[in-house]
Design an enzyme around this catalytic site. Structure first.
Site, short mmCIF file in Angstrom:
data_model
loop_
_atom_site.label_atom_id
_atom_site.label_comp_id
_atom_site.label_asym_id
_atom_site.label_seq_id
_atom_site.Cartn_x
_atom_site.Cartn_y
_atom_site.Cartn_z
N ALA A 268 0.83 -1.19 0.00
CA ALA A 268 0.00 0.00 0.00
C ALA A 268 0.87 1.24 0.00
O ALA A 268 1.96 1.26 0.56
CB ALA A 268 -0.91 0.00 1.23
N CYS A 276 3.44 3.22 -18.37
CA CYS A 276 2.74 2.02 -18.83
C CYS A 276 1.40 1.80 -18.14
O CYS A 276 0.35 1.83 -18.79
CB CYS A 276 3.63 0.79 -18.64
SG CYS A 276 5.05 0.75 -19.76
N LYS A 339 9.09 5.27 -9.62
CA LYS A 339 9.59 4.09 -8.93
C LYS A 339 11.10 4.23 -8.79
O LYS A 339 11.72 5.02 -9.51
CB LYS A 339 9.24 2.81 -9.70
CG LYS A 339 9.90 2.70 -11.06
CD LYS A 339 9.57 1.40 -11.77
CE LYS A 339 10.20 0.21 -11.11
NZ LYS A 339 10.04 -1.05 -11.86
#
EC number: 1.1.1.22
Length: 450
Positions: A268, A276, A339
């Site tokens: 979470a 993407c 990320k």
């Protein structure tokens, strides 16, 4: 065989370098001369671990070269991989096929001998058959140009590994399926060519699925839609655990022990982003709508909505930690990329949250180990700094939004002398709450009651 790769962005550059590593002579093709010059000098226009070294190695070896000349590429290549982008179409959720159509048309027009075009770009289902007809219509008389669909499954930050050692391979062939042309001999020929290209992976027992165009086109968007669903599912439950006093990490661990569910993608946090997942679930919705199947993928609307709400919720938690008043308050944002191990800020929740905090009056200082420059191009109005200490200096709340190792390993003792107020929001649930709380910090995490 000699290989060309059409498009030298993230997908194309990675595939070209990997093909050279596998022993092929490879030509990367692009219309962006500045990008080609940089790649020819071994300089990547983006961050991807290990790729820069691989590009430089094979530019120097002579196996890898770059050009903007489609005539040269058509003469050079036997197998032409298409790795150009399919961005979201302006004013629509649908994929923009302009670059794919142009690449297929151009390489077919300039083919001087029989060749195979291999589609790797993520496209709407139904595109491959149209592109095959486009290639055949544009090929010179007497030259056979055919098409195979071979979707990519690269994870940013692991692109080289995922190309050289994929977890599966999919080939879509024109004769397969109820809508195929029925020419199984031609299918066998095309499959044999791709098996030769991918011989090292197949010798390593990589699973190979041979199917029809339509299934091959759907595999990538289906996979991304499923991953997005897992992320939004756990994030929706984190709203409950946060409200009632539960712990989303323990909940995720418990349900992840069920082998039918698995633990991956049940972390979470602030949600997914990148080039993407958001684009692909929207493109799948748009294509389903075109086919009159809106109801079949209606759940993807809520998946997307949950993801976007995480950003609003995070801003709300930061505001609450600051006592409800955010104007002029000092906020350190750790992370701008969507990320870790990437400098990609497309649809990044970290950058979007930083921008939202700035827009409502916070004094935001952003630090990302690799993505600052790209973030500044997208949202130049916040302050980007060059180190973790600079970001947290005098901060009234530290907000961890991208789980780089540098942030995962930081300690409360390291930050305490630098901040104004010992408050931290763990937007990725990667820190040890006991460690921070025992050190005198107010620790908040999404999915845990504050």
């Amino acid at each position: 065989m000699r290989i060309t790769v059409l498009g030298t962005g993230y997908l194309g550059a990675t595939h070209a370098a990997a093909m050279a590593e596998m022993g092929f002579e490879v030509m990367g093709v692009d219309v962006d001369e500045a990008k080609l010059e940089a790649l020819a000098a071994g300089v990547l226009p983006f961050h991807e671990p290990g790729l820069g070294e691989l590009v430089r190695k094979h530019v120097e070896s002579g196996r890898l070269r770059f050009t903007s000349d489609y005539a040269l590429a058509g003469e050079f290549g036997d197998v032409h991989f298409v790795g150009v982008g399919t961005p979201q179409r302006a004013g629509s959720y649908a994929a923009d096929m302009t670059f794919v159509d142009s690449a297929v048309t151009s390489i077919a027009q300039h083919a001087t001998h029989d060749a195979v075009i291999v589609g790797k770009s993520t496209v709407p289902v139904g595109s491959a058959r149209r592109l095959r007809a486009l290639a055949k219509d544009n090929a010179p008389e007497g030259v056979d140009v055919d098409l195979v669909w071979n979707p990519e499954f690269l994870r940013e930050g692991h692109g080289v590994e995922d190309t050289l050692r994929p977890d599966r391979m999919v080939l879509g062939l024109p004769g397969h399926g109820s809508t195929g042309d029925g020419d199984r001999a031609n299918d066998s020929r095309l499959e044999a060519i791709l098996r030769e290209v991918y011989a090292p992976q197949l010798e390593a027992q990589t699973p190979l699925i041979v199917t029809d165009y339509e299934t091959a086109e759907l595999v990538k968007v289906a996979a991304n839609s499923f991953l997005a669903t897992k992320i939004s599912f756990i994030n929706s439950l984190s709203e409950l655990t946060e409200a009632v006093g539960g712990d989303i990490r323990t909940l995720a661990d418990a349900i992840g022990m069920d082998e039918r569910i698995g633990r991956k993608f049940l972390n979470a946090g602030v949600g997914f982003g990148g080039g993407c997942l958001p684009k692909d679930i929207r493109a799948l919705r748009a294509r389903a709508s075109e086919l009159g199947l809106d109801q079949s993928v209606r759940f993807l609307v809520e998946i997307d909505d949950i993801n976007v709400r995480r950003r609003d919720h995070t801003v709300g938690v930061v505001t609450d930690m600051l006592g409800g008043s955010i104007m002029g308050r000092q906020v350190a944002v750790l992370g701008a990329a969507f990320k870790p191990e990437s400098d990609d800020v497309r649809d990044s929740p970290a950058l979007d949250i930083a921008a939202r905090l700035h827009s409502i009056g916070a004094d935001v200082h952003v630090y990302d180990p690799k993505a600052n420059a790209n973030a500044a191009k997208r949202y130049p109005r916040v302050d980007y700094v060059d180190s973790l200490p600079q970001a947290v200096a005098r901060a009234e709340v530290v907000v961890l939004l991208t789980e780089w190792d540098e942030f995962r390993s930081m300690t409360p003792e390291q930050l305490a002398p630098l901040v104004k107020t010992r408050q931290i929001l763990d937007g990725r649930n990667v820190l040890d709450p006991v460690q921070w709380e025992q050190a005198g910090w107010t620790y908040r995490a999404l999915g845990r009651k504050g």
